[in-house]
Structure formats: C-alpha cells, structure tokens
Motif scaffolding. Structure first.
Motif, short mmCIF file in Angstrom:
data_model
loop_
_atom_site.label_atom_id
_atom_site.label_comp_id
_atom_site.label_asym_id
_atom_site.label_seq_id
_atom_site.Cartn_x
_atom_site.Cartn_y
_atom_site.Cartn_z
N GLN A 26 7.21 -1.29 -20.90
CA GLN A 26 6.14 -1.90 -20.01
C GLN A 26 5.99 -2.07 -18.98
O GLN A 26 5.57 -1.69 -18.11
CB GLN A 26 6.34 -3.06 -21.00
N GLN A 29 6.52 1.69 -17.49
CA GLN A 29 4.83 2.45 -17.56
C GLN A 29 3.90 2.13 -16.48
O GLN A 29 3.56 2.28 -16.00
CB GLN A 29 4.48 2.16 -19.35
N GLN A 30 4.05 0.32 -16.12
CA GLN A 30 3.28 0.05 -14.90
C GLN A 30 3.40 0.30 -13.63
O GLN A 30 2.79 0.12 -13.23
CB GLN A 30 2.72 -1.36 -15.47
N PHE A 91 7.47 3.39 -24.02
CA PHE A 91 6.49 2.46 -24.12
C PHE A 91 6.49 1.80 -25.92
O PHE A 91 7.01 1.05 -26.48
CB PHE A 91 5.77 1.89 -23.45
N LYS A 95 8.18 0.19 -28.90
CA LYS A 95 7.37 -0.65 -29.52
C LYS A 95 7.19 -0.61 -30.92
O LYS A 95 7.35 -1.47 -31.29
CB LYS A 95 6.12 -1.00 -28.85
#
Length: 141
Positions: A26, A29-30, A91, A95
């Motif tokens: 995550q 990805q951000q 991600f 998840k």
C-alpha cells in the motif's frame, strides 16, 4: 492447552506477515501515485510556462524543443501510470492474501471454540454420570 493453539499461533504469525506485506504494498502504491501526481504537475507547469513564453514569442527551434520535451514527459507519465497500475495490483494481491490468512485464523478459532464446547459437554456428562452413580449408591435399598 488445546490442540488448536499451535495452529492459531502459526496462523497469527502468517496473518501478521501478510499484514506487513500488505502495508508495504500500500505504501508503494501511494508512493507511485504521488510520483504520478508530481509528473502531471510538472507537465502542467511546463505547459503554462511555454504558453506564457509563446505569447511573448518563441522561435521554431524553441517550439520544436518544447514539443520534444512534452513528448518525453508524456512518455514518463504513461510509464508512471503503468507503475501505479502494477502497484495497485500488487496491493490488491497482498490484501487478498491477508484476507485469506484472516479467514484461516478465524476458522481455527471457530474449531477451537467448538472443541472447548465439546470438551465442556463431555466433562458435564462425566460429572453427571458420577453424581448419578453416587446418588444410586447412597439410596437405601
């Protein structure tokens, strides 16, 4: 100690590891999205500067350089968008792995709870049987 304690502890460890991988994915990805926003911002700034400079007058060579540079920025934007897409897929994959680990842990916990209920019922039956036998021996004939 229940026969499920080890399974639950191992499942918790796997869940923690999956959560850490998901957190890292995550964050990546951000970061990719932030970089894409920076590239888009740079493109807008450069277009604005070139528009202002164009109003003041630019040479054909400057205009050609601008178009070439904008093409390279467009390529960089597309490449960064692909990176964002890859990071998002990673991600989502992490998840899903975390959700699967959580599901497995919950399954073990349900099994452990059922085992506790079964053992408690067995113990109550044994206690009732012992009480019944004791009561039967105490009854005067």
């Amino acid at each position: 100690m229940s026969k499920f304690d080890l399974l639950i502890r191992l499942a918790n460890d796997r869940l923690d590891a999956a959560a850490e991988r998901m957190r890292k994915a995550q964050a990546a990805q951000q970061q990719a999205e932030n970089t894409l926003l920076q590239v888009k911002g740079f493109i807008q700034d450069y277009q604005q500067r070139m528009l202002q400079q164009g109003q003041a007058g630019t040479s054909v060579a400057q205009w050609a350089d601008f178009r070439l540079f904008m093409q390279k920025l467009g390529d960089a934007e597309q490449q960064q968008q692909r990176e964002v897409d890859r990071a998002m897929q990673r991600f989502l994959m992490e998840k899903q792995a975390w959700l699967q680990q959580r599901k497995q842990l919950k399954s073990y916990e349900v099994l452990q709870a059922r085992e506790k209920v079964r053992l408690a019922l067995k113990q109550r039956r044994q206690e009732q049987k012992a009480l019944d036998e004791f009561a039967a021996r105490r009854k005067p004939d």
